[in-house]
Motif scaffolding. Sequence first.
Motif, short mmCIF file in Angstrom:
data_model
loop_
_atom_site.label_atom_id
_atom_site.label_comp_id
_atom_site.label_asym_id
_atom_site.label_seq_id
_atom_site.Cartn_x
_atom_site.Cartn_y
_atom_site.Cartn_z
N ALA A 235 0.83 -1.21 0.00
CA ALA A 235 0.00 0.00 0.00
C ALA A 235 0.86 1.26 0.00
O ALA A 235 0.50 2.27 -0.63
N LEU A 236 1.98 1.24 0.68
CA LEU A 236 2.90 2.37 0.65
C LEU A 236 3.42 2.62 -0.76
O LEU A 236 3.49 3.76 -1.22
N ARG A 237 3.79 1.56 -1.45
CA ARG A 237 4.26 1.71 -2.84
C ARG A 237 3.15 2.26 -3.73
O ARG A 237 3.39 3.15 -4.55
N GLU A 238 1.94 1.74 -3.57
CA GLU A 238 0.82 2.19 -4.39
C GLU A 238 0.49 3.65 -4.10
O GLU A 238 0.21 4.43 -5.02
N THR A 239 0.51 4.04 -2.84
CA THR A 239 0.21 5.42 -2.45
C THR A 239 1.26 6.37 -3.01
O THR A 239 0.93 7.47 -3.49
N ALA A 240 2.52 5.98 -2.95
CA ALA A 240 3.58 6.80 -3.53
C ALA A 240 3.38 6.96 -5.03
O ALA A 240 3.57 8.04 -5.60
N HIS A 241 3.00 5.87 -5.69
CA HIS A 241 2.76 5.91 -7.14
C HIS A 241 1.60 6.84 -7.48
O HIS A 241 1.64 7.57 -8.49
N MET A 242 0.55 6.84 -6.64
CA MET A 242 -0.62 7.69 -6.88
C MET A 242 -0.33 9.15 -6.58
O MET A 242 -1.07 10.04 -7.01
N GLY A 243 0.73 9.41 -5.83
CA GLY A 243 1.09 10.78 -5.50
C GLY A 243 0.24 11.40 -4.40
O GLY A 243 0.14 12.62 -4.30
N VAL A 244 -0.36 10.56 -3.57
CA VAL A 244 -1.19 11.07 -2.47
C VAL A 244 -0.30 11.77 -1.44
O VAL A 244 0.70 11.22 -0.99
N LYS A 245 -0.66 13.01 -1.08
CA LYS A 245 0.06 13.76 -0.07
C LYS A 245 -0.89 14.14 1.05
O LYS A 245 -2.06 14.48 0.81
N VAL A 246 -0.40 14.09 2.27
CA VAL A 246 -1.22 14.41 3.44
C VAL A 246 -0.70 15.71 4.04
O VAL A 246 0.51 15.88 4.24
N GLU A 247 -1.61 16.63 4.33
CA GLU A 247 -1.25 17.94 4.85
C GLU A 247 -1.01 17.88 6.36
O GLU A 247 -1.74 17.21 7.09
N ARG A 248 0.01 18.60 6.82
CA ARG A 248 0.26 18.72 8.26
C ARG A 248 -0.70 19.76 8.83
O ARG A 248 -0.62 20.95 8.48
N ALA A 249 -1.61 19.33 9.69
CA ALA A 249 -2.58 20.28 10.23
C ALA A 249 -3.29 19.66 11.44
O ALA A 249 -3.43 18.44 11.54
N ASP A 250 -3.73 20.52 12.33
CA ASP A 250 -4.62 20.11 13.41
C ASP A 250 -5.95 19.70 12.81
O ASP A 250 -6.47 20.38 11.91
N ALA A 251 -6.53 18.61 13.28
CA ALA A 251 -7.75 18.08 12.66
C ALA A 251 -8.90 19.08 12.71
O ALA A 251 -9.63 19.25 11.72
N ALA A 252 -9.09 19.75 13.84
CA ALA A 252 -10.19 20.70 13.95
C ALA A 252 -9.98 21.90 13.04
O ALA A 252 -10.91 22.35 12.35
N ASP A 253 -8.76 22.44 13.03
CA ASP A 253 -8.47 23.57 12.14
C ASP A 253 -8.76 23.19 10.68
O ASP A 253 -9.34 23.97 9.92
N TRP A 254 -8.35 21.99 10.31
CA TRP A 254 -8.47 21.54 8.92
C TRP A 254 -9.92 21.33 8.54
O TRP A 254 -10.37 21.75 7.47
N VAL A 255 -10.69 20.67 9.40
CA VAL A 255 -12.11 20.43 9.10
C VAL A 255 -12.85 21.75 9.02
O VAL A 255 -13.68 21.97 8.11
N GLU A 256 -12.59 22.65 9.96
CA GLU A 256 -13.25 23.96 9.92
C GLU A 256 -12.97 24.69 8.62
O GLU A 256 -13.86 25.31 8.03
N ARG A 257 -11.73 24.61 8.15
CA ARG A 257 -11.35 25.29 6.90
C ARG A 257 -11.95 24.61 5.68
O ARG A 257 -12.56 25.25 4.82
N GLU A 258 -11.81 23.29 5.61
CA GLU A 258 -12.21 22.56 4.40
C GLU A 258 -13.73 22.51 4.22
O GLU A 258 -14.23 22.41 3.10
N PHE A 259 -14.47 22.57 5.32
CA PHE A 259 -15.92 22.43 5.24
C PHE A 259 -16.66 23.74 5.52
O PHE A 259 -17.87 23.73 5.73
N ALA A 260 -15.93 24.84 5.49
CA ALA A 260 -16.56 26.14 5.75
C ALA A 260 -17.43 26.58 4.57
O ALA A 260 -18.52 27.13 4.76
N ALA A 261 -16.95 26.35 3.36
CA ALA A 261 -17.68 26.76 2.16
C ALA A 261 -18.66 25.67 1.74
O ALA A 261 -18.48 24.49 2.08
#
Length: 348
Positions: A235-261
């Motif tokens: 799964a690590l190899r497949e994820t690297a191939h897909m180019g999936v990147k995860v953002e460094r963020a506090d979960a509450a800050d991120w949810v508030e930002r991503e779901f505000a609009a």
Amino acid sequence: MSSSDHRIRDDFQRQALACEALGSPFTSRVCRLLGERLSGTSHFGARVLGWQGRPDSDALPLRAAGAFHALKRQGVAELIAAYPPNEVDDGALWRALEAAIAGHDDFLTRFLDSAPQTNEVSRSSAILGAVLHIAKRTGHPLDVYEIGASAGLNLGFDAYAYELGSARWGDAASPVKIVSEWQGKLPPLDGELRVVSRKGSDLNPLDASDEGQRERLLSYIWPDQTARLARIEAALRETAHMGVKVERADAADWVEREFAAPGVEGRARVLMHTIMWQYMPRETQARIEAAMERAGAAATKDTPLAWISVEADAKAAMSASVRLRMWPEGTDEELGRADFHGRWVRWG
């Protein structure tokens, strides 16, 4: 012996029982031996026994077990000789752990800084079941968001091959094969599922394309569970191939930002998380709840919102509740239950 010392040692014994129940007798032995025999004469031992965090959510025994597995994977001879596939008695295993402490005290001590991240990809079987329900109910393609995403392995759930009891789903040629014992009614496996976008956040995101960070994650996978190790490596190899990147963020800050609009018309937004909710402060949990309620209040039939959680609860030990909340309907239901490592799913 202080009350704190007793509390820490008891935590190791509880974790030993949990590891045994989850199919890792070797990690159970490591936790039990550390709980029984570790002393405060090393920096590592002193830090463990004097731990100032929250044993109920810091997963201290798994931090410690992961530290030794990391050293074994780096080639420390004493640990290689005592770790699977080799079989030794408790005396020999403890001598190997003692030798590792003596020779690598600083490494082991520093390793305790970060909480364990297993990014267990087999939990994707429960995610798949819930997402198929969302796709069928809404008829829309999906924008998928994950908190506590670690390296993002579960964000690529739709690229994997699944064996759900006698049923099959996904690309049979995928190098990542998820095998779960499926009990009860199957989700709508014949439904159309299309993920338009995927995003993830984590306090300590891991890059699947970085060798050092891959090793950090793999050190937390229990060393006697070789099939699980191989699956997560794939799964690590497949994820690297897909180019999936995860953002460094506090979960509450991120949810508030991503779901505000408001959501995009004709697409369903999906928030998901697996076995991470218990590790967050109550304030963070409350902020996420409030942000999702606000987003849900603005959801429409053309911009629906869903929230999938695969999390431990008080209902049953050693299993997670698979819950699905949806807006604008305002429904909240338990779709089923799942093993913490995805070995089985009980639906309906």
